[in-house]
Design a protein around this motif. Structure first.
Motif, mmCIF file in Angstrom:
data_model
loop_
_atom_site.group_PDB
_atom_site.id
_atom_site.type_symbol
_atom_site.label_atom_id
_atom_site.label_comp_id
_atom_site.label_asym_id
_atom_site.label_seq_id
_atom_site.Cartn_x
_atom_site.Cartn_y
_atom_site.Cartn_z
ATOM 1 N N LEU A 1 71.468 22.312 51.707
ATOM 2 C CA LEU A 1 72.326 24.190 50.791
ATOM 3 C C LEU A 1 70.910 24.705 51.099
ATOM 4 O O LEU A 1 70.681 25.989 50.544
ATOM 5 C CB LEU A 1 72.164 23.869 49.003
ATOM 6 C CG LEU A 1 72.738 22.414 49.059
ATOM 7 C CD1 LEU A 1 73.033 22.120 47.162
ATOM 8 C CD2 LEU A 1 74.568 23.407 49.500
ATOM 9 N N THR B 1 74.599 28.963 53.133
ATOM 10 C CA THR B 1 74.703 29.841 51.628
ATOM 11 C C THR B 1 76.773 29.128 51.235
ATOM 12 O O THR B 1 77.309 29.708 51.958
ATOM 13 C CB THR B 1 74.646 31.151 52.448
ATOM 14 O OG1 THR B 1 73.628 31.339 52.351
ATOM 15 C CG2 THR B 1 74.741 32.001 50.664
ATOM 16 N N GLU C 1 78.519 31.785 44.842
ATOM 17 C CA GLU C 1 77.848 31.524 43.650
ATOM 18 C C GLU C 1 78.891 30.945 42.698
ATOM 19 O O GLU C 1 78.692 30.008 41.079
ATOM 20 C CB GLU C 1 77.561 32.888 42.305
ATOM 21 C CG GLU C 1 78.115 33.744 42.925
ATOM 22 C CD GLU C 1 77.734 34.890 41.648
ATOM 23 O OE1 GLU C 1 78.159 35.811 40.792
ATOM 24 O OE2 GLU C 1 76.141 34.466 41.649
ATOM 25 N N HIS D 1 81.466 25.432 42.928
ATOM 26 C CA HIS D 1 81.181 23.984 42.441
ATOM 27 C C HIS D 1 80.615 22.890 43.561
ATOM 28 O O HIS D 1 81.244 22.854 44.391
ATOM 29 C CB HIS D 1 81.997 23.036 41.075
ATOM 30 C CG HIS D 1 82.421 23.926 39.997
ATOM 31 N ND1 HIS D 1 81.429 24.986 38.947
ATOM 32 C CD2 HIS D 1 83.264 25.329 39.800
ATOM 33 C CE1 HIS D 1 82.555 25.134 38.330
ATOM 34 N NE2 HIS D 1 83.078 25.814 39.057
ATOM 35 N N SER E 1 66.529 21.185 42.306
ATOM 36 C CA SER E 1 67.590 22.003 42.110
ATOM 37 C C SER E 1 66.835 22.724 43.462
ATOM 38 O O SER E 1 66.238 22.178 43.803
ATOM 39 C CB SER E 1 67.372 22.881 40.894
ATOM 40 O OG SER E 1 65.799 23.535 40.810
ATOM 41 N N ARG F 1 70.351 26.507 41.970
ATOM 42 C CA ARG F 1 71.421 25.490 41.653
ATOM 43 C C ARG F 1 71.075 24.818 40.618
ATOM 44 O O ARG F 1 69.948 24.019 41.373
ATOM 45 C CB ARG F 1 71.969 24.838 42.678
ATOM 46 C CG ARG F 1 73.378 26.339 42.929
ATOM 47 C CD ARG F 1 74.116 25.625 44.236
ATOM 48 N NE ARG F 1 75.081 26.661 45.305
ATOM 49 C CZ ARG F 1 76.391 26.845 44.344
ATOM 50 N NH1 ARG F 1 77.189 26.302 43.497
ATOM 51 N NH2 ARG F 1 76.768 27.292 45.390
ATOM 52 N N GLU F 2 70.841 24.918 39.539
ATOM 53 C CA GLU F 2 71.041 23.496 39.042
ATOM 54 C C GLU F 2 71.655 22.044 38.711
ATOM 55 O O GLU F 2 73.117 23.000 38.575
ATOM 56 C CB GLU F 2 70.370 24.238 37.450
ATOM 57 C CG GLU F 2 69.047 24.873 36.996
ATOM 58 C CD GLU F 2 67.901 24.289 37.888
ATOM 59 O OE1 GLU F 2 67.775 22.951 37.787
ATOM 60 O OE2 GLU F 2 66.903 24.791 37.723
ATOM 61 N N PHE F 3 71.360 21.243 38.195
ATOM 62 C CA PHE F 3 72.519 20.324 38.399
ATOM 63 C C PHE F 3 71.968 19.291 37.706
ATOM 64 O O PHE F 3 71.855 18.213 36.675
ATOM 65 C CB PHE F 3 72.169 19.463 40.099
ATOM 66 C CG PHE F 3 72.648 19.489 41.293
ATOM 67 C CD1 PHE F 3 73.740 19.357 41.730
ATOM 68 C CD2 PHE F 3 72.241 20.927 41.618
ATOM 69 C CE1 PHE F 3 73.910 20.131 43.246
ATOM 70 C CE2 PHE F 3 72.344 21.188 43.031
ATOM 71 C CZ PHE F 3 73.347 21.514 43.754
ATOM 72 N N LYS G 1 78.249 23.369 36.246
ATOM 73 C CA LYS G 1 78.637 23.865 37.842
ATOM 74 C C LYS G 1 78.330 23.296 38.968
ATOM 75 O O LYS G 1 79.303 23.504 39.518
ATOM 76 C CB LYS G 1 76.944 25.794 38.141
ATOM 77 C CG LYS G 1 77.501 26.216 39.282
ATOM 78 C CD LYS G 1 79.028 26.666 39.267
ATOM 79 C CE LYS G 1 79.196 28.445 38.328
ATOM 80 N NZ LYS G 1 80.344 28.907 39.109
ATOM 81 N N ASN G 2 77.452 22.532 38.736
ATOM 82 C CA ASN G 2 77.530 21.989 39.816
ATOM 83 C C ASN G 2 76.782 20.192 38.907
ATOM 84 O O ASN G 2 76.025 20.013 38.175
ATOM 85 C CB ASN G 2 75.510 21.578 40.621
ATOM 86 C CG ASN G 2 75.699 23.611 40.883
ATOM 87 O OD1 ASN G 2 76.407 23.817 41.791
ATOM 88 N ND2 ASN G 2 75.413 24.228 40.511
#
Length: 282
Positions: free
Chosen positions: A41, A45, A48, A51, A64, A68-70, A86-87
């Protein structure tokens, strides 16, 4: 062709592997070795709106990458948060089995120091060739490993303390290698003032709305869950010690099945879609 690697799919698909990234896919599953997801990651790319569901351990403790937060993807712990995520950082296999055995106690603030043992099949070690996954070593043999230092302990402690902030004790975990290919059986023991009836009711109430985790009325065994996304639990009380047994398939509820469950929640599908699987009992 995919069947050149996954021989079980012969006759099921004509899909081929592709080295090119589709940067606008709806969902991307990462099934990479530890550390490789973050690397990928950082180099590739994706849109956005894509998922990402990571089955490695790179993001389970809150890391992250490029904004990108998980969200930690254990539905029985935080299903509502997953639906808007989102992730997803998919939990580890041992972490899933152990946490599902302890979540109700943590939620009720009743968790104390826990002693846990768990045995897993050879598929839990991945595909990399190792002495301890070779048939001649594994057959008719068991052995402990990573005593009290297993890499899943961090995510276990993180979840339990989120539910019970005052939990200052530890989960003392000894994992074992088993002489079978898939499945996990975990037993956790802790002191408790609950009667067996009270403990069973606590667990049944906690999991009543969760389709894959069930409290059994009689002793469970591992074959009841292999090839399914289920977790079966069975409780015993001996003196002041509460014993919680839990069993999952490390490849399904402990990995790919839970990833699909998380995808279903994110996209608003039925949580059980594609996951109503029958166990391989015999």
């Amino acid at each position: 062709p995919i069947t050149s690697i996954h021989g079980d799919l012969v006759g099921e698909t004509n899909l081929n592997f592709n080295a090119d990234y589709n940067q606008e896919v709806d969902v991307l599953f990462l099934c990479l070795s530890h550390g490789e997801s973050k690397k990928l990651l950082s180099e590739a790319t994706f849109h956005e709106t894509t998922h990402i569901i990571d089955l490695g351990n790179d993001f389970r403790l809150g890391d992250s990458v490029y904004g990108r937060e998980f969200v930690y993807g254990l539905p029985e712990f935080q299903r509502e948060k997953i639906t808007s995520a989102k992730n997803i950082a998919n939990p580890g296999c041992f972490a899933t089995a152990i946490q599902l055995g302890l979540l109700p106690l943590a939620k009720a603030g009743l968790l104390k120091s826990v002693h846990t043992t768990g045995i897993t099949g050879s598929t839990g070690a991945g595909q990399k060739l190792q002495d301890t996954t070779h048939f001649t070593w594994r057959a008719n043999n068991i052995s402990p490993y990573k005593t009290l230092t297993h890499q899943h302990l961090g995510e276990i402690q993180q979840t339990l303390r989120a539910l019970q902030p005052a939990f200052a004790d530890s989960v003392h975990f000894i994992p074992w290698r088993g002489d079978f290919t898939r499945g996990i059986f975990v037993t956790s023991v802790l002191e408790s003032n609950l009667s067996l009836a009270e403990a069973n009711q606590l667990y049944k109430d906690f999991y009543t709305s969760h389709p894959f985790t069930h409290v059994a009325e009689s002793m469970i065994d591992m074959k009841q869950v292999v090839n399914t996304n289920k977790c079966l639990l069975y409780l015993e009380k001996v003196g002041n010690q509460l014993v919680i047994h839990s069993a999952i398939d490390n490849l399904v509820k402990g990995a790919s099945g839970q990833a699909i469950q998380n995808m279903n929640l994110i996209f608003g599908f039925d949580e059980t879609l594609g996951l109503k699987l029958k166990p391989i009992v015999f």
